[in-house]
Design a protein around this motif. Structure first.
Motif, PDB file in Angstrom:
ATOM      1  N   GLU A   6       5.540   8.964   4.853  1.00 15.68           N
ATOM      2  CA  GLU A   6       6.996   9.367   5.064  1.00 15.68           C
ATOM      3  C   GLU A   6       7.902   8.421   4.250  1.00 15.68           C
ATOM      4  OE1 GLU A   6       7.649   8.511   9.247  1.00 15.68           O
ATOM      5  OE2 GLU A   6       6.112  10.199   9.858  1.00 15.68           O
ATOM      6  N   HIS A   7       7.372   7.605   3.169  1.00 14.44           N
ATOM      7  CA  HIS A   7       8.319   6.708   2.456  1.00 14.44           C
ATOM      8  C   HIS A   7       9.362   7.390   1.543  1.00 14.44           C
ATOM      9  CE1 HIS A   7       5.184   6.465  -0.525  1.00 14.44           C
ATOM     10  NE2 HIS A   7       6.293   5.991  -1.379  1.00 14.44           N
ATOM     11  N   HIS A   8       9.334   8.698   1.279  1.00 11.15           N
ATOM     12  CA  HIS A   8      10.283   9.417   0.617  1.00 11.15           C
ATOM     13  C   HIS A   8      10.972  10.334   1.490  1.00 11.15           C
ATOM     14  CE1 HIS A   8       9.276   7.807  -3.397  1.00 11.15           C
ATOM     15  NE2 HIS A   8       8.007   7.748  -3.058  1.00 11.15           N
ATOM     16  N   LEU A  23       0.722  -1.219  -0.070  1.00  5.86           N
ATOM     17  CA  LEU A  23      -0.084   0.028   0.096  1.00  5.86           C
ATOM     18  C   LEU A  23       0.832   1.273  -0.052  1.00  5.86           C
ATOM     19  CD1 LEU A  23      -2.716  -1.030   2.545  1.00  5.86           C
ATOM     20  CD2 LEU A  23      -2.837  -0.871   0.049  1.00  5.86           C
ATOM     21  N   HIS A  24       2.050   1.367   0.108  1.00  9.87           N
ATOM     22  CA  HIS A  24       2.882   2.255   0.184  1.00  9.87           C
ATOM     23  C   HIS A  24       2.838   3.422  -0.863  1.00  9.87           C
ATOM     24  CE1 HIS A  24       5.798   0.537  -2.617  1.00  9.87           C
ATOM     25  NE2 HIS A  24       6.365   1.806  -3.027  1.00  9.87           N
ATOM     26  N   ASP A  25       2.532   2.936  -2.196  1.00 10.72           N
ATOM     27  CA  ASP A  25       2.237   3.845  -3.347  1.00 10.72           C
ATOM     28  C   ASP A  25       0.974   3.974  -3.788  1.00 10.72           C
ATOM     29  OD1 ASP A  25       4.868   4.920  -3.752  1.00 10.72           O
ATOM     30  OD2 ASP A  25       5.466   3.305  -5.217  1.00 10.72           O
ATOM     31  N   VAL A  26       0.055   3.716  -2.962  1.00 10.63           N
ATOM     32  CA  VAL A  26      -1.667   3.732  -3.289  1.00 10.63           C
ATOM     33  C   VAL A  26      -2.071   5.208  -3.653  1.00 10.63           C
ATOM     34  CG1 VAL A  26      -2.178   4.276  -0.859  1.00 10.63           C
ATOM     35  CG2 VAL A  26      -3.748   3.126  -2.359  1.00 10.63           C
TER      36      VAL A  26
HETATM   37 FE   LIG Z   1       7.292   3.117  -4.169  1.00 11.55          FE
END
Ligand SMILES: [Fe+2]
Ligand SMILES: [Fe+2]
Length: 303
Positions: A195-197, A140-143
């Motif tokens: 927060e993943h970037h 789901l990180h890039d949903v």
């Molecule tokens: Fe990604």
């Protein structure tokens, strides 16, 4: 930290507008969005039992550098076992159908981050609950990319500044979408989307905050690694594995990433699979980035 502001609208796959462009993401505004979501049972499905996901996942970890990482059948079995209980709410798993149909690169990227982050989490800790959480975050990180125009996601030329902003919108869009569907604006999955970037030294986006949660860092590193070793619409040549690992090591040396998770990535890339905390990392650089590498390059807009 000041609340963040949306540059573009956030909508669901069905086109329901959740928040307009220009909205400041205060706790109150987010609570309003969460309360829009009707109470009641949301049906969830097991990700591995959904459509062709299990088969597609197994196929993509047999390619490129993933072949070495998942070289032992026992490692593959372990990943399947750990994600066998991973349940995803139906409206969210439908986003995978959307990417599979409209943007295959993103679909495969999501599956590879899912497998890799599960393995990194398994390498770094034993806590069953944390591990379980991690298996749900990868898919789901890039949903939020459902809120980015497909022509931007699939563009083969360098992005303009505006297009880069449109792409970066996926972090906050994912945050709002997950807060809404899971009725929890402070949950781990919404946090990962947001927060993943980000980076440990504050050099990332959208907030430029200091990334501190090691569980989010696992997704950050899996995401970066897959981005580097995969050919992308705008970069037909991928980094070779050595150069990708060197690039990630360099980021750890600069303080952008934490050493623990970087060492875990390096240890699963070695044939002997040493313990991550006994892994000696060479900072000597021997690889060469691919030509035609336009990763991160932004062009000025016309006119
Ligand atoms: Fe990604
Ligand atoms: Fe992303």
């Amino acid at each position: 930290m000041n609340p963040l502001r949306l540059q573009y609208p956030v909508h669901t796959l069905d086109g329901e507008l959740l928040l307009e462009a220009g909205t400041t993401l205060t706790a109150e505004r987010l609570e309003e969005v969460v309360s829009k979501r009707k109470e009641g049972e949301v049906s969830s499905v097991s990700i591995l039992a959904y459509g062709t996901i299990r088969q597609d996942l197994l196929e993509c970890i047999r390619e490129g550098p993933y072949r070495l990482i998942f070289d032992e059948p026992s490692i593959v079995e372990e990943i399947l076992r750990l994600s066998s209980n991973t349940q995803i709410a139906l409206p969210l798993i439908r986003t995978l159908d959307y990417f599979k149909e409209h943007d295959l690169y993103t679909y495969l990227h999501i599956l590879k981050v899912f497998a890799l982050s599960t393995l990194l989490a398994r390498t770094l800790f034993d806590d069953a609950e944390a591990l379980h959480m991690e298996t749900t975050a990868g898919p789901l990180h890039d949903v939020g990319k459902i809120c980015v125009p497909l022509q931007v996601l699939k563009k083969t030329d360098p992005l303009t500044r505006t297009e880069r902003k449109m792409l970066e919108h996926h972090t906050l869009a994912g945050y709002v979408l997950l807060a809404y569907y899971l009725r929890d604006r402070e949950g781990f999955l919404a946090k990962v989307a947001k927060e993943h970037h980000e980076r440990k030294d504050g050099s990332g986006y959208p907030a430029g905050m200091l990334l501190e949660d090691p569980n989010v860092e696992i997704i950050v590193v899996a995401d970066l690694y897959d981005a580097l070793i995969s050919s992308r619409p705008y970069r037909p040549m991928a980094y070779d594995n050595r150069t990708a690992l060197e690039e990630i090591t360099r980021m750890a040396s600069r303080g952008e990433l934490g050493w623990e998770v970087v060492k875990a990535l390096i240890s699963i890339n070695r044939r002997t699979k040493p313990r991550y905390d006994e892994c000696v990392v060479s900072t000597e650089e021997r690889g060469t980035p691919p030509e035609e590498n336009v990763y991160g390059i932004v062009v000025e807009e016309d006119g």
